[in-house]
Design a protein around this motif. Sequence first.
Motif, PDB file in Angstrom:
ATOM      1  N   ASP A 190       0.783  -1.346  -0.045  1.00 31.43           N
ATOM      2  CA  ASP A 190       0.172  -0.070  -0.091  1.00 31.43           C
ATOM      3  C   ASP A 190       0.802   1.118  -0.094  1.00 31.43           C
ATOM      4  N   SER A 191       1.947   1.010   0.833  1.00 33.32           N
ATOM      5  CA  SER A 191       2.820   2.265   0.818  1.00 33.32           C
ATOM      6  C   SER A 191       3.502   2.643  -0.434  1.00 33.32           C
ATOM      7  N   GLU A 192       3.717   1.807  -1.291  1.00 31.77           N
ATOM      8  CA  GLU A 192       4.397   1.857  -2.438  1.00 31.77           C
ATOM      9  C   GLU A 192       3.522   2.389  -3.573  1.00 31.77           C
ATOM     10  N   ARG A 193       2.259   2.072  -3.201  1.00 32.12           N
ATOM     11  CA  ARG A 193       1.063   2.419  -4.233  1.00 32.12           C
ATOM     12  C   ARG A 193       0.807   3.807  -4.197  1.00 32.12           C
ATOM     13  N   ILE A 194       0.616   4.293  -2.587  1.00 35.10           N
ATOM     14  CA  ILE A 194       0.355   5.667  -2.258  1.00 35.10           C
ATOM     15  C   ILE A 194       1.611   6.447  -2.830  1.00 35.10           C
ATOM     16  N   THR A 195       2.628   6.003  -2.304  1.00 32.35           N
ATOM     17  CA  THR A 195       3.714   6.912  -2.781  1.00 32.35           C
ATOM     18  C   THR A 195       3.708   7.297  -4.495  1.00 32.35           C
ATOM     19  N   ARG A 196       3.424   6.430  -5.064  1.00 31.20           N
ATOM     20  CA  ARG A 196       3.270   6.357  -6.580  1.00 31.20           C
ATOM     21  C   ARG A 196       2.443   7.152  -6.959  1.00 31.20           C
ATOM     22  N   ARG A 215       1.943  11.164 -18.665  1.00 34.45           N
ATOM     23  CA  ARG A 215       1.874  11.974 -17.387  1.00 34.45           C
ATOM     24  C   ARG A 215       0.585  12.401 -16.909  1.00 34.45           C
ATOM     25  N   TRP A 216      -0.164  12.789 -17.741  1.00 39.90           N
ATOM     26  CA  TRP A 216      -1.540  13.429 -17.220  1.00 39.90           C
ATOM     27  C   TRP A 216      -2.579  12.404 -16.973  1.00 39.90           C
ATOM     28  N   GLY A 217      -2.453  11.079 -17.748  1.00 44.45           N
ATOM     29  CA  GLY A 217      -3.390  10.014 -17.310  1.00 44.45           C
ATOM     30  C   GLY A 217      -2.650   9.410 -16.004  1.00 44.45           C
ATOM     31  N   ALA A 218      -1.579   9.380 -15.725  1.00 43.46           N
ATOM     32  CA  ALA A 218      -1.133   8.813 -14.691  1.00 43.46           C
ATOM     33  C   ALA A 218      -1.470   9.667 -13.414  1.00 43.46           C
ATOM     34  N   GLY A 219      -1.546  10.923 -13.446  1.00 40.70           N
ATOM     35  CA  GLY A 219      -2.147  12.017 -12.544  1.00 40.70           C
ATOM     36  C   GLY A 219      -3.545  11.687 -12.180  1.00 40.70           C
ATOM     37  N   LEU A 220      -4.429  11.445 -13.153  1.00 42.59           N
ATOM     38  CA  LEU A 220      -5.555  11.093 -13.037  1.00 42.59           C
ATOM     39  C   LEU A 220      -5.744   9.919 -12.146  1.00 42.59           C
ATOM     40  N   ARG A 221      -4.993   8.918 -12.523  1.00 44.23           N
ATOM     41  CA  ARG A 221      -5.113   7.521 -11.985  1.00 44.23           C
ATOM     42  C   ARG A 221      -4.802   7.521 -10.455  1.00 44.23           C
ATOM     43  N   GLY A 222      -3.482   8.325 -10.448  1.00 44.95           N
ATOM     44  CA  GLY A 222      -3.129   8.561  -9.129  1.00 44.95           C
ATOM     45  C   GLY A 222      -3.901   9.197  -7.972  1.00 44.95           C
ATOM     46  N   ARG A 223      -5.006  10.399  -8.739  1.00 44.95           N
ATOM     47  CA  ARG A 223      -5.909  10.934  -7.897  1.00 44.95           C
ATOM     48  C   ARG A 223      -7.010   9.914  -7.544  1.00 44.95           C
ATOM     49  N   LYS A 224      -7.134   9.034  -8.309  1.00 47.13           N
ATOM     50  CA  LYS A 224      -8.211   8.193  -8.056  1.00 47.13           C
ATOM     51  C   LYS A 224      -7.863   7.255  -7.070  1.00 47.13           C
ATOM     52  N   VAL A 225      -6.626   6.786  -6.968  1.00 48.92           N
ATOM     53  CA  VAL A 225      -6.027   5.958  -5.849  1.00 48.92           C
ATOM     54  C   VAL A 225      -6.245   6.464  -4.304  1.00 48.92           C
ATOM     55  N   LEU A 226      -5.713   7.848  -4.370  1.00 49.90           N
ATOM     56  CA  LEU A 226      -5.734   8.571  -3.213  1.00 49.90           C
ATOM     57  C   LEU A 226      -7.176   8.785  -2.997  1.00 49.90           C
ATOM     58  N   GLU A 227      -8.026   9.156  -3.636  1.00 50.20           N
ATOM     59  CA  GLU A 227      -9.569   9.572  -3.295  1.00 50.20           C
ATOM     60  C   GLU A 227     -10.241   8.222  -2.605  1.00 50.20           C
ATOM     61  N   ASP A 228     -10.032   7.164  -3.248  1.00 47.18           N
ATOM     62  CA  ASP A 228     -10.336   5.850  -2.855  1.00 47.18           C
ATOM     63  C   ASP A 228      -9.860   5.266  -1.479  1.00 47.18           C
ATOM     64  N   TYR A 229      -8.582   5.568  -1.301  1.00 51.34           N
ATOM     65  CA  TYR A 229      -8.053   5.268  -0.067  1.00 51.34           C
ATOM     66  C   TYR A 229      -8.638   6.103   0.898  1.00 51.34           C
ATOM     67  N   MET A 269      -7.139  16.304   2.530  1.00 48.25           N
ATOM     68  CA  MET A 269      -6.159  15.284   2.977  1.00 48.25           C
ATOM     69  C   MET A 269      -5.085  14.867   1.721  1.00 48.25           C
ATOM     70  N   ILE A 270      -5.847  14.789   0.674  1.00 42.30           N
ATOM     71  CA  ILE A 270      -4.980  14.732  -0.530  1.00 42.30           C
ATOM     72  C   ILE A 270      -3.992  15.828  -0.617  1.00 42.30           C
ATOM     73  N   PHE A 271      -4.594  17.069  -0.603  1.00 42.94           N
ATOM     74  CA  PHE A 271      -3.649  17.989  -0.866  1.00 42.94           C
ATOM     75  C   PHE A 271      -2.590  18.261   0.209  1.00 42.94           C
ATOM     76  N   LEU A 272      -2.894  18.120   1.354  1.00 43.73           N
ATOM     77  CA  LEU A 272      -2.075  18.337   2.526  1.00 43.73           C
ATOM     78  C   LEU A 272      -1.086  17.274   2.794  1.00 43.73           C
ATOM     79  N   MET A 273      -1.451  15.956   2.332  1.00 45.73           N
ATOM     80  CA  MET A 273      -0.315  14.929   2.280  1.00 45.73           C
ATOM     81  C   MET A 273       0.855  15.257   1.532  1.00 45.73           C
ATOM     82  N   MET A 274       0.374  15.734   0.069  1.00 46.03           N
ATOM     83  CA  MET A 274       1.199  15.988  -0.839  1.00 46.03           C
ATOM     84  C   MET A 274       2.006  17.348  -0.227  1.00 46.03           C
TER      85      MET A 274
END
Length: 463
Positions: A190-196, A215-229, A269-274
């Motif tokens: 999970d840590s690796e996935r959240i970091t990525r 890069r844009w698509g990876a960002g959209l997928r990253g946002r979804k991972v964080l939001e779901d978590y 939370m997503i913004f503050l963690m970043m």
Amino acid sequence: MSVVSTDAIDKWLLNRKWAPRDLSAPPAGSDLAPVPGDPGMPLLGHSLEMLRLGVRYGLKRYETHGPVSWVRAFGITIVAAAGPEAAQVVLANKDKAYSQQGWTYFIGPFFNRGLMLLDFDEHLYHRRLMQQAFTTDRLRGYLDRIGDVARRGLAGWRPGERFTVYPALKRLTLDIATDVFMAADLPAADSERITRAFIDTVRAGTALIRLPVGRWGAGLRGRKVLEDYFRRSLPAKRASDSDDLFAALCHARTDEGEMFSDDDVVNHMIFLMMAAHDTSTITTSAVAYYLGKHPEWQEKVRAESLALGESPPDMAALDRLGTLDLVIKESLRLVAPVPSLVRKTVRDTDLLGHYVPANTLVSVTPWVNHLVPEYWPDPRRFDPERFAEGRREDKVHRMAWMPFGGGVHKCIGMHFGMYEVKYLVHELVRRFEWSVPSDYTVRWDPTALPIPTDDLPVTLRAR
């Protein structure tokens, strides 16, 4: 076959000249001047220079065009407000001409409705509510957590001739953020996935192609991972009496009993963690680099830390580390963790006598401000004494040194961030000595936030 050197490419990009052109004619009868500048290359504009050269390009524009100029980059027109005077006008925002909508173009899909993207009264409401998560009492509790995670993490560092500091610190600051912000000990997967996911969301803002790929698509997928978590974790956190920041946001109330909605908590939370772990990683990496380059300062910092004794330092003890404070401030000057701040004009306005029309993106450049020679003698030299009483070069202008931004949007977590970096460096100098070759100069990748392109290798020795 001849190979063009990296330095030659950089020099060509830096010195390429383009036909000057005014941004927009001022209204008839106006005494304002047009904003000077140029569009750069066809289609790409100045995107390549910004992505490759970073602050060097910003300083060249400042030297060539002055504090107010315009460029085309990333498919849009951007007005640069460089230098302390221009930054003061934009960030003080006395006539409310500048909105946070400038961030929306770059990072809106990834950090939707984070505090930094909110405007005016709505921003003030959210900031006042969020401030309950950053009181002095809460900072004391966070510091205890920082200490526990830092000591455990650093115990796992293995000295060597080529120890890469940046990835080790990035892992450590993420561990601190997950503990302090969520009271969570993430499994390795999970840590690796959240970091990525965090890395992808941060880097996506400078994508040249805005499609659901690359890069844009990876960002959209990253946002979804964080939001779901965070959304999965939210009900339990609402019901808990935990003392972490996630719980603090869940339970924060106004005097009238109003609270953040679930969507608000997830977005913040997503913004503050970043914001917390990226900027702390960059700052601690910069401090490690300069202490490796300047062993005399490393010894001064170490002597103060050793004088505190063996007990984990509290806030008062960290406040006594005066030499470390100077070193951190100088490192923040030389490597601004957030190199630019973006705004958007909501009406026609006057920027240092220049006409800037409504709906124009305006970029304030802290990293440029930290290096302009009019305000900083010998600006590239590492000299922590600049911040010592008796000199205080940072006081020459309130926007000459601005690593935490300025105005009403000044970083809400700046005290937390400073204490985290202090604690990390305090533990580092107590446990290790490190050095870099005398001819080594780190190169900071300016693609998004500045990170060392080679992960900052040092020779690390246990004490």
